[in-house]
Design a protein around this motif. Structure first.
Motif, PDB file in Angstrom:
ATOM      1  N   GLY A   1      -5.634 -29.536  13.871  1.00 38.01           N
ATOM      2  CA  GLY A   1      -5.374 -29.842  12.469  1.00 38.01           C
ATOM      3  C   GLY A   1      -5.204 -31.343  12.297  1.00 38.01           C
ATOM      4  N   LEU A   2      -4.253 -31.755  11.455  1.00 38.73           N
ATOM      5  CA  LEU A   2      -4.015 -33.185  11.244  1.00 38.73           C
ATOM      6  C   LEU A   2      -3.583 -33.822  12.560  1.00 38.73           C
ATOM      7  CD1 LEU A   2      -3.798 -35.647   9.439  1.00 38.73           C
ATOM      8  CD2 LEU A   2      -1.529 -34.874   8.724  1.00 38.73           C
ATOM      9  N   SER A   3      -4.419 -34.714  13.100  1.00 44.07           N
ATOM     10  CA  SER A   3      -4.224 -35.223  14.457  1.00 44.07           C
ATOM     11  C   SER A   3      -3.900 -36.711  14.513  1.00 44.07           C
ATOM     12  CB  SER A   3      -5.489 -34.967  15.297  1.00 44.07           C
ATOM     13  OG  SER A   3      -5.804 -33.595  15.332  1.00 44.07           O
ATOM     14  N   ARG A   4      -4.169 -37.439  13.454  1.00 44.26           N
ATOM     15  CA  ARG A   4      -3.908 -38.882  13.477  1.00 44.26           C
ATOM     16  C   ARG A   4      -3.842 -39.381  12.041  1.00 44.26           C
ATOM     17  NH1 ARG A   4      -6.171 -43.542  17.439  1.00 44.26           N
ATOM     18  NH2 ARG A   4      -6.486 -45.245  15.971  1.00 44.26           N
ATOM     19  N   TRP A   5      -2.957 -40.349  11.826  1.00 43.36           N
ATOM     20  CA  TRP A   5      -2.799 -40.979  10.510  1.00 43.36           C
ATOM     21  C   TRP A   5      -2.847 -42.480  10.681  1.00 43.36           C
ATOM     22  CZ3 TRP A   5       1.107 -44.370   8.989  1.00 43.36           C
ATOM     23  CH2 TRP A   5       1.152 -44.691   7.627  1.00 43.36           C
ATOM     24  N   GLU A   6      -3.568 -43.141   9.774  1.00 45.64           N
ATOM     25  CA  GLU A   6      -3.677 -44.601   9.824  1.00 45.64           C
ATOM     26  C   GLU A   6      -3.488 -45.182   8.428  1.00 45.64           C
ATOM     27  OE1 GLU A   6      -7.191 -44.702  13.269  1.00 45.64           O
ATOM     28  OE2 GLU A   6      -7.658 -45.230  11.192  1.00 45.64           O
ATOM     29  N   LYS A   7      -3.003 -46.419   8.401  1.00 52.61           N
ATOM     30  CA  LYS A   7      -2.985 -47.195   7.169  1.00 52.61           C
ATOM     31  C   LYS A   7      -3.736 -48.495   7.428  1.00 52.61           C
ATOM     32  CE  LYS A   7      -0.018 -49.323   3.677  1.00 52.61           C
ATOM     33  NZ  LYS A   7       1.370 -49.636   3.274  1.00 52.61           N
ATOM     34  N   TRP A   8      -4.647 -48.806   6.520  1.00 56.55           N
ATOM     35  CA  TRP A   8      -5.448 -50.025   6.610  1.00 56.55           C
ATOM     36  C   TRP A   8      -5.142 -50.929   5.424  1.00 56.55           C
ATOM     37  CZ3 TRP A   8      -9.426 -51.137  10.268  1.00 56.55           C
ATOM     38  CH2 TRP A   8      -9.634 -50.121  11.215  1.00 56.55           C
ATOM     39  N   ALA A   9      -5.272 -52.223   5.629  1.00 61.29           N
ATOM     40  CA  ALA A   9      -5.059 -53.186   4.545  1.00 61.29           C
ATOM     41  C   ALA A   9      -6.105 -54.285   4.627  1.00 61.29           C
ATOM     42  CB  ALA A   9      -3.661 -53.795   4.620  1.00 61.29           C
ATOM     43  N   ARG A  10      -6.526 -54.756   3.462  1.00 57.96           N
ATOM     44  CA  ARG A  10      -7.483 -55.860   3.423  1.00 57.96           C
ATOM     45  C   ARG A  10      -6.813 -57.126   3.921  1.00 57.96           C
ATOM     46  NH1 ARG A  10     -10.873 -56.611  -2.133  1.00 57.96           N
ATOM     47  NH2 ARG A  10      -9.522 -58.457  -2.344  1.00 57.96           N
ATOM     48  N   ALA A  11      -7.600 -58.033   4.477  1.00 57.37           N
ATOM     49  CA  ALA A  11      -7.051 -59.233   5.125  1.00 57.37           C
ATOM     50  C   ALA A  11      -6.184 -60.057   4.185  1.00 57.37           C
ATOM     51  CB  ALA A  11      -8.182 -60.085   5.689  1.00 57.37           C
ATOM     52  N   ASP A  12      -6.420 -59.985   2.877  1.00 54.95           N
ATOM     53  CA  ASP A  12      -5.657 -60.798   1.930  1.00 54.95           C
ATOM     54  C   ASP A  12      -4.451 -60.061   1.348  1.00 54.95           C
ATOM     55  OD1 ASP A  12      -7.451 -59.060   0.716  1.00 54.95           O
ATOM     56  OD2 ASP A  12      -7.842 -60.351  -1.002  1.00 54.95           O
ATOM     57  N   TRP A  13      -4.109 -58.895   1.919  1.00 56.27           N
ATOM     58  CA  TRP A  13      -2.938 -58.139   1.455  1.00 56.27           C
ATOM     59  C   TRP A  13      -1.689 -58.600   2.201  1.00 56.27           C
ATOM     60  CZ3 TRP A  13       0.309 -54.723   4.194  1.00 56.27           C
ATOM     61  CH2 TRP A  13       1.189 -53.959   3.419  1.00 56.27           C
ATOM     62  N   THR A  14      -0.561 -58.613   1.486  1.00 60.54           N
ATOM     63  CA  THR A  14       0.731 -58.973   2.073  1.00 60.54           C
ATOM     64  C   THR A  14       1.733 -57.873   1.773  1.00 60.54           C
ATOM     65  OG1 THR A  14       0.305 -61.341   1.792  1.00 60.54           O
ATOM     66  CG2 THR A  14       2.594 -60.665   2.105  1.00 60.54           C
ATOM     67  N   HIS A  15       2.548 -57.520   2.771  1.00 67.33           N
ATOM     68  CA  HIS A  15       3.532 -56.467   2.587  1.00 67.33           C
ATOM     69  C   HIS A  15       4.525 -56.877   1.495  1.00 67.33           C
ATOM     70  CE1 HIS A  15       6.655 -53.516   3.437  1.00 67.33           C
ATOM     71  NE2 HIS A  15       5.794 -52.874   4.205  1.00 67.33           N
ATOM     72  N   PRO A  16       4.727 -56.021   0.466  1.00 65.62           N
ATOM     73  CA  PRO A  16       5.561 -56.433  -0.672  1.00 65.62           C
ATOM     74  C   PRO A  16       7.039 -56.592  -0.333  1.00 65.62           C
ATOM     75  CG  PRO A  16       4.942 -54.127  -0.877  1.00 65.62           C
ATOM     76  CD  PRO A  16       4.155 -54.681   0.270  1.00 65.62           C
ATOM     77  N   ARG A  17       7.528 -55.921   0.718  1.00 65.96           N
ATOM     78  CA  ARG A  17       8.948 -56.029   1.056  1.00 65.96           C
ATOM     79  C   ARG A  17       9.183 -57.038   2.186  1.00 65.96           C
ATOM     80  NH1 ARG A  17       8.190 -50.559   0.876  1.00 65.96           N
ATOM     81  NH2 ARG A  17       8.402 -50.364   3.144  1.00 65.96           N
ATOM     82  N   GLY A  18       8.455 -56.891   3.277  1.00 62.74           N
ATOM     83  CA  GLY A  18       8.681 -57.769   4.423  1.00 62.74           C
ATOM     84  C   GLY A  18       7.998 -59.117   4.320  1.00 62.74           C
ATOM     85  N   GLY A  19       6.984 -59.219   3.440  1.00 61.66           N
ATOM     86  CA  GLY A  19       6.277 -60.485   3.284  1.00 61.66           C
ATOM     87  C   GLY A  19       5.303 -60.794   4.410  1.00 61.66           C
ATOM     88  N   GLU A  20       5.101 -59.855   5.336  1.00 62.64           N
ATOM     89  CA  GLU A  20       4.169 -60.097   6.429  1.00 62.64           C
ATOM     90  C   GLU A  20       2.739 -59.800   5.985  1.00 62.64           C
ATOM     91  OE1 GLU A  20       5.949 -59.098  10.586  1.00 62.64           O
ATOM     92  OE2 GLU A  20       6.720 -57.607   9.187  1.00 62.64           O
ATOM     93  N   SER A  21       1.802 -60.542   6.545  1.00 61.34           N
ATOM     94  CA  SER A  21       0.398 -60.380   6.189  1.00 61.34           C
ATOM     95  C   SER A  21      -0.205 -59.204   6.944  1.00 61.34           C
ATOM     96  CB  SER A  21      -0.373 -61.653   6.523  1.00 61.34           C
ATOM     97  OG  SER A  21      -0.423 -61.841   7.939  1.00 61.34           O
ATOM     98  N   ALA A  22      -1.369 -58.758   6.491  1.00 61.86           N
ATOM     99  CA  ALA A  22      -2.073 -57.675   7.181  1.00 61.86           C
ATOM    100  C   ALA A  22      -2.371 -58.035   8.632  1.00 61.86           C
ATOM    101  CB  ALA A  22      -3.346 -57.315   6.421  1.00 61.86           C
ATOM    102  N   PRO A  23      -2.865 -59.257   8.944  1.00 61.84           N
ATOM    103  CA  PRO A  23      -3.103 -59.600  10.349  1.00 61.84           C
ATOM    104  C   PRO A  23      -1.834 -59.569  11.192  1.00 61.84           C
ATOM    105  CG  PRO A  23      -4.320 -61.091   8.922  1.00 61.84           C
ATOM    106  CD  PRO A  23      -3.420 -60.295   8.041  1.00 61.84           C
ATOM    107  N   GLU A  24      -0.709 -59.985  10.629  1.00 61.11           N
ATOM    108  CA  GLU A  24       0.544 -59.975  11.387  1.00 61.11           C
ATOM    109  C   GLU A  24       0.971 -58.540  11.716  1.00 61.11           C
ATOM    110  OE1 GLU A  24       2.865 -63.993   9.851  1.00 61.11           O
ATOM    111  OE2 GLU A  24       2.830 -62.229   8.542  1.00 61.11           O
TER     112      GLU A  24
END
Length: 375
Positions: free
Chosen positions: A267-290
């Motif tokens: 069944g559900l075997s893996r979950w991922e979250k992807w972000a574009r290179a220019d996205w920044t985490h709204p709470r932690g302020g870290e960038s997608a590459p970081e």
């Protein structure tokens, strides 16, 4: 050598429409939502795991049946030492059918695992490991109806609410996984679907229907996949983007995407979250590459599905430039030439199979509202 698949395009702009020319494989999507159990000649479950050499007969687990194994994630490079029981992960997932009021749904429960190798919380961790998602399928698609956790209760509603506002069908096709007939290996497709997200208990939204719906772009492909456990299985890989372009052929300006892997064995075997290179985490302020580098360093997941895939005439997935400390992908428009680099920022692989005692199953009533079973 880079792999390229011939695309099979599915455009589902209208609710209930199943256009396209995909040749279905030999399995219903329900088989890719429910974990299997190994059985003897008398159809009785055995204390084995699908993939074991002694497991020669398998079938979907049935409502109320206790599986002899759990699907755990991986603690990664903070794994427990052998004398501490090995890598038990931090979460046990069970993908099991639950029948209520004559209706069956599939509940994917997440139960925290007591472990000395648990990692601390942070913006690169799933903030709500305890809870469940409720899934089902109709004659056209498989879908997620809602998800529950101590942090947030999310309800996915669709225009199916109009003909039956007090029926669970109002939650059908709110978050699409893929076609009801799983396409053959190498096939890819997409659809555009309307939905409305609500926070809170599903029973609280019964009656009135949403006044507005948003369109989301969903892509799927069927691919061989090597998971963190080393298991090689065919996976239905579903990519959910919260937005869609005006022409309905691409995710448009979407900055984030959730990707799930569904296998016939687990069944559900893996979950991922992807972000574009220019996205920044709204709470932690870290960038997608970081965030991607932090995930890579943790060692919790193997490389994601790869290859070059034409999802539509205006959407192509292809490998990103090689990086020693991150997993990347390029999503481009073959017509306009527009291209964006994406990073894998979160991931949990649930193919870490751990023997499970014949203990009671998690109480789904505590995490899954009965409204999802309403006729």
């Amino acid at each position: 050598m880079m792999r390229r698949w011939t695309p099979v395009l599915l455009l589902a702009l209208a609710l209930g429409q199943v256009p396209g020319t995909v040749q279905a494989g030999d399995a219903d999507i329900g088989d890719f939502m429910t974990m299997d159990v190994c059985v003897d000649a008398g159809d009785r479950p055995l204390p084995l795991v699908p993939g074991d050499t002694a497991c020669t007969r398998m079938r979907d687990a049935r409502p109320g049946e206790i599986p002899p194994y759990g699907l755990h994630n991986f603690a990664g490079r903070r794994s427990c030492a052998p004398d501490q029981g090995g890598d038990q992960g931090t979460i046990e997932r069970l993908n099991l059918p639950v029948t209520r009021d004559g209706q069956t749904r599939i509940v994917s429960s997440n139960t925290p695992v007591t472990s000395n190798c648990a990692e601390g919380a942070g913006p690169d961790r799933d903030p709500s490991p305890a809870g469940a998602s409720i899934q089902w399928h109709d004659e056209a698609y498989g879908f997620i109806m809602g998800s529950y956790s101590p942090v947030a209760l999310s309800v996915y509603q669709s225009p199916g609410c109009v003909p039956g506002s007090r029926s669970s069908r109002r939650f059908f096709r709110g978050w699409i996984i893929g076609p009801a007939k799983v396409p053959e290996v190498g096939a890819a497709g997409f659809g555009v679907f309307e939905s409305s997200l609500a926070k809170g208990a599903a029973s609280d939204v019964m009656g009135a229907c949403p006044t507005r719906y948003r369109s989301a772009f969903t892509a799927w492909l069927v691919s061989p996949m090597r998971f963190k456990s080393g298991r090689e299985m065919t996976a239905l890989v579903s990519s959910h983007f919260a937005q869609v372009s005006k022409d309905g052929l691409s995710p448009g300006a979407t900055l984030q995407m959730e990707q799930t892997y569904w296998t016939r064995a687990f069944g559900l075997s893996r979950w991922e979250k992807w972000a574009r290179a220019d996205w920044t985490h709204p709470r932690g302020g870290e960038s997608a590459p970081e965030l991607a580098r932090r995930l890579f360093k943790s060692g919790r997941c193997s490389p994601p599905v790869g290859g070059t895939v034409d999802i539509s005439a205006r959407t192509r997935f292809s490998p990103g430039p090689p990086q020693p400390d991150a997993y990347t992908r390029i999503i481009s428009d073959p017509v306009s030439g527009e291209s964006h680099l994406w990073y894998l920022t979160l991931c949990e692989d649930y193919t870490n199979t751990i023997p499970r005692p014949a203990a009671p199953l998690p109480d789904s009533a505590g995490v899954a509202d009965r409204a999802y079973w309403a006729p």
